[in-house]
Design a protein around this motif. Sequence first.
Motif, PDB file in Angstrom:
ATOM      1  N   ILE A  49       0.882  -1.133   0.010  1.00 39.26           N
ATOM      2  CA  ILE A  49      -0.007   0.180  -0.096  1.00 39.26           C
ATOM      3  C   ILE A  49       0.859   1.309   0.005  1.00 39.26           C
ATOM      4  O   ILE A  49       0.663   2.046  -0.744  1.00 39.26           O
ATOM      5  N   ARG A  50       1.874   1.022   0.949  1.00 39.13           N
ATOM      6  CA  ARG A  50       2.777   2.235   0.936  1.00 39.13           C
ATOM      7  C   ARG A  50       3.470   2.798  -0.350  1.00 39.13           C
ATOM      8  O   ARG A  50       3.758   3.683  -0.844  1.00 39.13           O
ATOM      9  N   GLU A  51       3.806   1.672  -1.047  1.00 37.60           N
ATOM     10  CA  GLU A  51       4.662   1.730  -2.408  1.00 37.60           C
ATOM     11  C   GLU A  51       3.618   2.338  -3.452  1.00 37.60           C
ATOM     12  O   GLU A  51       3.913   3.017  -4.291  1.00 37.60           O
ATOM     13  N   PHE A  52       2.505   1.671  -3.364  1.00 32.50           N
ATOM     14  CA  PHE A  52       1.545   2.154  -4.248  1.00 32.50           C
ATOM     15  C   PHE A  52       1.012   3.758  -4.009  1.00 32.50           C
ATOM     16  O   PHE A  52       1.127   4.469  -5.176  1.00 32.50           O
ATOM     17  N   LEU A  53       1.057   4.202  -2.912  1.00 30.83           N
ATOM     18  CA  LEU A  53       0.635   5.633  -2.720  1.00 30.83           C
ATOM     19  C   LEU A  53       1.901   6.466  -2.857  1.00 30.83           C
ATOM     20  O   LEU A  53       1.778   7.626  -3.471  1.00 30.83           O
ATOM     21  N   GLU A  54       3.065   5.982  -2.638  1.00 34.28           N
ATOM     22  CA  GLU A  54       4.012   6.901  -2.961  1.00 34.28           C
ATOM     23  C   GLU A  54       4.256   7.039  -4.527  1.00 34.28           C
ATOM     24  O   GLU A  54       5.083   7.975  -4.787  1.00 34.28           O
ATOM     25  N   TRP A  67      -5.823   6.710   0.032  1.00 31.06           N
ATOM     26  CA  TRP A  67      -5.795   6.007   1.259  1.00 31.06           C
ATOM     27  C   TRP A  67      -7.061   5.646   1.741  1.00 31.06           C
ATOM     28  O   TRP A  67      -7.286   4.737   2.373  1.00 31.06           O
ATOM     29  N   GLN A  68      -7.918   6.722   1.875  1.00 29.88           N
ATOM     30  CA  GLN A  68      -9.351   6.648   2.810  1.00 29.88           C
ATOM     31  C   GLN A  68      -9.935   5.392   1.982  1.00 29.88           C
ATOM     32  O   GLN A  68     -10.609   4.818   2.605  1.00 29.88           O
ATOM     33  N   SER A  69      -9.893   5.298   0.416  1.00 28.52           N
ATOM     34  CA  SER A  69     -10.696   4.360  -0.339  1.00 28.52           C
ATOM     35  C   SER A  69     -10.110   3.066  -0.114  1.00 28.52           C
ATOM     36  O   SER A  69     -10.927   1.977   0.267  1.00 28.52           O
TER      37      SER A  69
END
Length: 283
Positions: A49-54, A67-69
């Motif tokens: 998740i962190r890799e996707f968001l960054e 992130w909220q989704s």
Amino acid sequence: MPALRPLADYVASLRLRYIADGTISTYSKHLRRYFDFIGDRDGPRDELIREFLEGLTCRGTTKRAYWQSISAFHSWHGDRLEIHPRFQPARKTPPPEQAEIARRLRLLPSDTWVRRRDRTCLILLYLTGARLGEISGLKWEHVGAASISIYMPKVSQWRDAPLTPLTRAVLDAWRPESHPVWVFPSLTNGYRTKRVLPKPMCYVHAARFWRSHQKDLGEKPIPVHKLRHAFSSHSHANAALSESEIQRQLGHSTDVMTKWYISTDSTVIDKKISGWHDQLDLI
């Protein structure tokens, strides 16, 4: 990473909770992109998740929406994710002081039936810390001898709010004009006659009433959801409720969002520290 249920099942559950179509569309767009990124990747869930968001090339507010989704989808699966510090919601301005909130609520006009209904609804918002959509669908059968059972469609759960003497007095004053079933019923807008309908009011009316009244006073409008923030901050400062107690009253699943709601005024901090210092004998 464990297998995830299809997105269609999640969307169907959102529709059963009467989530707005625009919100469902945004959630779906975010999750489809999230699923495309994961693909057949293997690794710890939080790291993926962190890799996707960054890797997203968008503004911070949009990353927080992603992130909220993702967090809501995993919560539906029964997994609670801790909000990563980089993707926490931006802290907004603290709510006004208790005296200011009380003054604005007292000045709400009550010359018509609709205004008395909306005024009672807004006062109950501040006294219980509920969301506007939760209060607008309240039934009299949910009002017990010592508590009010409030349904939270956002998480499909019930919670109990204490029925204090002040809350009971507000409801008792409104009950003779209300509907036998719904606490805040709707009203027809006929050309010749107006009558109370056996269905709940649309919460948008109370929000518009709150905003237009403040504009008529020539004051900067306070968002209606700030009444919920004010409940958490004022009960924490004046009623000495702990964070876990406020979390239970607000119906939050974790204490992360509760901490974001609570805002302690500097004067309250000064009084608490002064009271502590008065107990010390150092001189």
